[in-house]
Design a protein around this motif. Structure first.
Motif, PDB file in Angstrom:
ATOM      1  N   ALA A 165       0.816  -1.213   0.000  1.00 51.95           N
ATOM      2  CA  ALA A 165       0.000   0.000   0.000  1.00 51.95           C
ATOM      3  C   ALA A 165       0.849   1.264   0.000  1.00 51.95           C
ATOM      4  N   GLY A 166       2.172   1.112  -0.171  1.00 56.11           N
ATOM      5  CA  GLY A 166       3.056   2.274  -0.191  1.00 56.11           C
ATOM      6  C   GLY A 166       3.281   2.879   1.180  1.00 56.11           C
ATOM      7  N   ILE A 167       3.254   2.045   2.205  1.00 61.70           N
ATOM      8  CA  ILE A 167       3.388   2.514   3.588  1.00 61.70           C
ATOM      9  C   ILE A 167       4.482   1.727   4.293  1.00 61.70           C
ATOM     10  N   LEU A 177       3.368   4.524  11.195  1.00 66.90           N
ATOM     11  CA  LEU A 177       3.130   4.230   9.791  1.00 66.90           C
ATOM     12  C   LEU A 177       3.481   5.465   8.980  1.00 66.90           C
ATOM     13  N   TRP A 178       4.431   5.332   8.062  1.00 72.01           N
ATOM     14  CA  TRP A 178       4.866   6.472   7.246  1.00 72.01           C
ATOM     15  C   TRP A 178       4.609   6.201   5.774  1.00 72.01           C
ATOM     16  N   ASP A 179       4.280   7.238   5.043  1.00 74.58           N
ATOM     17  CA  ASP A 179       4.220   7.117   3.592  1.00 74.58           C
ATOM     18  C   ASP A 179       5.614   6.718   3.093  1.00 74.58           C
ATOM     19  N   ALA A 180       5.666   5.695   2.235  1.00 72.22           N
ATOM     20  CA  ALA A 180       6.960   5.152   1.816  1.00 72.22           C
ATOM     21  C   ALA A 180       7.791   6.138   1.004  1.00 72.22           C
ATOM     22  N   GLU A 181       7.152   7.038   0.276  1.00 66.13           N
ATOM     23  CA  GLU A 181       7.888   7.987  -0.563  1.00 66.13           C
ATOM     24  C   GLU A 181       8.245   9.269   0.173  1.00 66.13           C
TER      25      GLU A 181
END
Length: 237
Positions: A169-171, A200-204
Motif C-alpha cells: 500500500a506504499g506505507i 506508519l509512514w508514507d513510503a515515498e
C-alpha cells in the motif's frame, strides 16, 4: 449477545462483560491520549475508525495463522473478543528507528533496522512503561519463559504479515506494540492493532500517518488513519 457491566476503562477503550463468560465486548471510544495520559482530546470518528481498522488487521492475522482474541465486529465502535488473562508486558518490534529508540540511543530517525529489533516494556503508566528484559519478566512473575518465547515468535510472524500488507500500500511499518494474553491455556494476540499503537509512514514522502500526528500537534489525525485504512482495504462506511 447481551452486553453487561463495564469491567475496565482504559485511555481509549472500555471492556464490557457479556452473558458468555468467555467473551467480552471491546468498545472503542473517541478519546485520544498521549504521554501516559497527560495529553487528552476527543477526536470525532476515532472509535469507529480504530474499531474497523483493528477488525481488518486482526482478521488478516488470523487468516495467516496468528491466534487472536478478535471474534467479530458488533457495530461501528464495538467488537466481540475472547476474554484473556493479559500479560503486563508490551512487545515492540522496530523496522525503522523512531520514537524511544532515537531518544535513548541517538540513532538517526528513519534509519532502517535490519534485522528488526525487539524490545519488552512493562505496561505501567505510573512508571512510564519502563524497558525490561526476559529475565526481569520471568523473575518478577510477569510472564513465563515459554510465554515470552511464544510472544516473540508471534510478534515476528505479525511483522512478516503486516510489513507485506503495508508495503503493497506504499506505507512503511516503522514500529508497533503488541499485547498478549492467555485463553484456555493458549497465548493469543490481544488489545488492538491500529495507528494508535504503530508508526506508519508514507513510503515515498515519510509523512507520518499515525498517532505521532496527535503527539506532535500536526493535525489531520483521523484523516491520516483513514488514508492508511483505505490504502490497505479497510471500509469505514
Amino acid at each position: 449477545m447481551e452486553k453487561r457491566d463495564e469491567l475496565y476503562a482504559g485511555k481509549a477503550k472500555s471492556i464490557f462483560a457479556t452473558d458468555d463468560p468467555d467473551l467480552l465486548i471491546m468498545h472503542f471510544r473517541d478519546d485520544t491520549s498521549a504521554f501516559d495520559g497527560e495529553k487528552l482530546e476527543q477526536l470525532e470518528r476515532k472509535g469507529l475508525v480504530n474499531n474497523k481498522f483493528n477488525a481488518f488487521i486482526m482478521s488478516r492475522l488470523r487468516d495467516a495463522g496468528v491466534p487472536v482474541h478478535f471474534e467479530r465486529l458488533l457495530g461501528d465502535q464495538e467488537s466481540l473478543v475472547k476474554r484473556l488473562d493479559m500479560i503486563p508486558v508490551e512487545c515492540v518490534v522496530r523496522n525503522f528507528a523512531a520514537g524511544g529508540l532515537v531518544r535513548r540511543l541517538g540513532v538517526e530517525e528513519g534509519r532502517e533496522l535490519s534485522p528488526a529489533t525487539y524490545e519488552l516494556f512493562l505496561k505501567n503508566d505510573a512508571l512510564h512503561d519502563p524497558l525490561i528484559n526476559e529475565s526481569v519478566s520471568i523473575t518478577l512473575g510477569y510472564a513465563t519463559e515459554q510465554q515470552l518465547e511464544e510472544a516473540k515468535a508471534l510478534s515476528f510472524k505479525v511483522n512478516e504479515v503486516l510489513t507485506a500488507i503495508f508495503r503493497d500500500a506504499g506505507i512503511l511499518l516503522v514500529d508497533y506494540k503488541l499485547e498478549f494474553g492467555v485463553h484456555n491455556g493458549q497465548l493469543m494476540l490481544g488489545d488492538e492493532f491500529s495507528p494508535d499503537g504503530a508508526r506508519l509512514w508514507d513510503a515515498e514522502t515519510r509523512e507520518k500517518l499515525d498517532k505521532d500526528r496527535f503527539r506532535k500537534g500536526l493535525g489531520g489525525v483521523i484523516e491520516a488513519y483513514e488514508e492508511v485504512g483505505r490504502r490497505i482495504g479497510v471500509t469505514f462506511d
